[in-house]
Design a protein around this motif. Structure first.
Motif, PDB file in Angstrom:
ATOM      1  N   TYR A 136      30.081   1.552 -24.914  1.00  0.00           N
ATOM      2  CA  TYR A 136      31.319   0.985 -25.199  1.00  0.00           C
ATOM      3  C   TYR A 136      32.194   2.185 -25.484  1.00  0.00           C
ATOM      4  O   TYR A 136      33.506   2.296 -25.156  1.00  0.00           O
ATOM      5  CB  TYR A 136      31.640  -0.006 -26.320  1.00  0.00           C
ATOM      6  N   ASP A 144      33.521   3.472 -22.160  1.00  0.00           N
ATOM      7  CA  ASP A 144      34.764   2.356 -21.816  1.00  0.00           C
ATOM      8  C   ASP A 144      35.993   2.964 -22.470  1.00  0.00           C
ATOM      9  O   ASP A 144      37.089   2.993 -21.801  1.00  0.00           O
ATOM     10  CB  ASP A 144      34.441   1.143 -22.176  1.00  0.00           C
ATOM     11  N   VAL A 156      36.076  -6.113 -27.010  1.00  0.00           N
ATOM     12  CA  VAL A 156      34.686  -5.972 -26.648  1.00  0.00           C
ATOM     13  C   VAL A 156      34.187  -7.350 -26.080  1.00  0.00           C
ATOM     14  O   VAL A 156      34.364  -8.330 -26.615  1.00  0.00           O
ATOM     15  CB  VAL A 156      33.839  -5.456 -28.094  1.00  0.00           C
ATOM     16  N   HIS A 178      30.408  -8.703 -25.335  1.00  0.00           N
ATOM     17  CA  HIS A 178      28.954  -8.443 -25.517  1.00  0.00           C
ATOM     18  C   HIS A 178      28.403  -9.363 -24.504  1.00  0.00           C
ATOM     19  O   HIS A 178      28.730 -10.526 -24.494  1.00  0.00           O
ATOM     20  CB  HIS A 178      28.477  -8.722 -27.102  1.00  0.00           C
ATOM     21  N   SER A 202      27.450  -4.044 -22.438  1.00  0.00           N
ATOM     22  CA  SER A 202      28.548  -4.493 -21.724  1.00  0.00           C
ATOM     23  C   SER A 202      28.190  -4.617 -20.104  1.00  0.00           C
ATOM     24  O   SER A 202      27.249  -4.435 -19.896  1.00  0.00           O
ATOM     25  CB  SER A 202      29.434  -3.086 -21.650  1.00  0.00           C
TER      26      SER A 202
END
Length: 392
Positions: A117, A120, A186, A188, A251
């Motif tokens: 993440y 990202d 986010v 998940h 992710s």
């Protein structure tokens, strides 16, 4: 002017400026400073010639020091660069911006494996940047300090899990500057090997924060939780293990990178799950007033009643909104003596206070607020003044 080679060696009795000897084979340089016409003499054992600047053969030709052809078209000056494109260009406003050309030619360090993440967040901040994975957050800080990368991305808080205290400590330990923030939504995902069903997964690996954010969902599925260094590292572990009973929370991009199937998306307990990241650099940016800015500071307070109230009031008095306040015990001086006259002196924790307020350091009100705060603070440091980010 023209350059003529004179075979004789001149030694006129005139004042010269002598530049130190550059080597026995290179001679010395003597500059005649008496007249406007410059004579340059090369003296040394290895040379018997001198170069003298004299008038051109055509005394009527006019020369130019700008490198342009003169009016009669017969002479071009050679005094300056032949290629003006090689000269350095003046800085522009975009060179000082926290958003340089979508991140082209920018190297950004992050903690974790490719697909994390943090990566990202780096790609959201600088879409064309080169991302550099690090095994620990400390290594990302060090990479910036050692000029191995240009910037580092650091998660600082999550809307579900709260503040990441370890990273607050790193902000104080290192001398990097916050130049930008990134807010990342986010998602998940539960990942497993291709062809594996949800019922086959018995263990799931991920970062402790990700596991905590999916606690209820994993409990309902009856899956055992196992901690890993980062979510993308967990996906890599599952892909390389070949075990069908293993899964990972990571992710969707990590699933694509490591060839895993997505068994379920958005398995976090709260749908609105946002992580805030900070972008760190060696030098601060120049804050402006062209957009909404946020400033982050850390300070300690002197002893006395109502000191925290007074410290916070300096912002309220100037109409400055506080968006975040965090306290951390001072590790070097964790306890403060309240009254040394009693047996077994009374003590309490001595704290560092981290505050984010919505104002730019280019604004006078922000400067006045920090000047006022110094009356109560034993220590004050500005961590950065940077543009606010919005959740997209």
């Amino acid at each position: 002017m023209a350059l003529r080679c004179v075979p004789n060696l001149f030694c006129p009795p005139k004042p010269f400026l002598e530049i130190p000897d550059l080597g026995s084979n290179r001679g010395r340089i003597l500059l005649d400073l008496r007249f406007s016409k410059l004579k340059c003499f090369a003296l040394g054992a290895s040379t018997q010639r001198a170069f003298v600047l004299v008038e051109d053969e055509n005394p009527g030709a006019k020369t130019s020091l700008t490198g342009k052809i003169d009016e009669d078209g017969s002479t071009v000056s050679r005094a300056f660069h032949k290629d003006l494109n090689l000269l350095p260009k003046p800085l522009s406003k975009t060179d000082l911006s926290p958003f340089p050309a979508n991140g082209s030619n920018v190297r950004v360090a992050y903690q974790g494996n490719p697909g994390a993440y943090c990566e990202d967040a780096a790609l959201k901040a600088y879409p064309n940047c080169e991302t550099v994975p690090c095994d620990q957050f400390e290594a990302a800080f060090n990479a910036v300090e050692l000029w191995l990368v240009d910037k580092a991305v650091l998660p600082i808080e999550n809307s579900v899990g709260g503040s990441i205290h370890r990273n607050y400590d790193l902000l104080l330990r290192h001398r990097l500057h916050i130049v930008r923030e990134v807010q990342l939504v986010v998602n998940h995902c539960l990942l497993a090997l291709p062809g594996v069903t949800m019922e086959e997964v018995k263990r799931v690996f991920s970062h402790p924060q990700a596991l905590a954010q999916c606690e209820m969902s994993l409990t309902n599925l009856g899956i055992v939780r196992v901690s890993a260094d980062d979510s993308a590292g967990a996906a890599l572990m599952v892909a390389s293990s070949g075990k069908r009973d293993m899964g990972a929370i990571a992710s969707a991009r990590a699933a694509a990178l490591y060839g895993l199937d997505i068994l379920a998306e958005k398995i976090q307990d709260e749908n609105e799950n946002v992580t805030r990241y900070l972008v760190l650099a060696r030098e601060p940016i120049i804050p402006g007033t062209d957009r909404v800015y946020k400033t982050s500071i850390v300070f300690t307070l002197e002893e006395g009643p109502g000191m925290l109230f007074k410290a916070l009031a300096v912002f309220s008095l100037r109409g400055i909104n506080l968006s975040k306040i965090e306290s951390r015990p001072q590790k070097g001086r964790p306890l403060r003596v309240v009254d040394g006259s009693n047996k077994g002196s009374a003590m309490y924790f001595d704290y560092l206070f981290y505050i984010d307020f919505e104002a730019s350091m280019a604004e006078q009100r922000a400067q006045n607020a920090l000047e006022h705060l110094q009356e109560y603070a034993g220590f004050l440091r500005v961590l950065g003044s940077y543009p606010m980010d919005i959740v997209i």
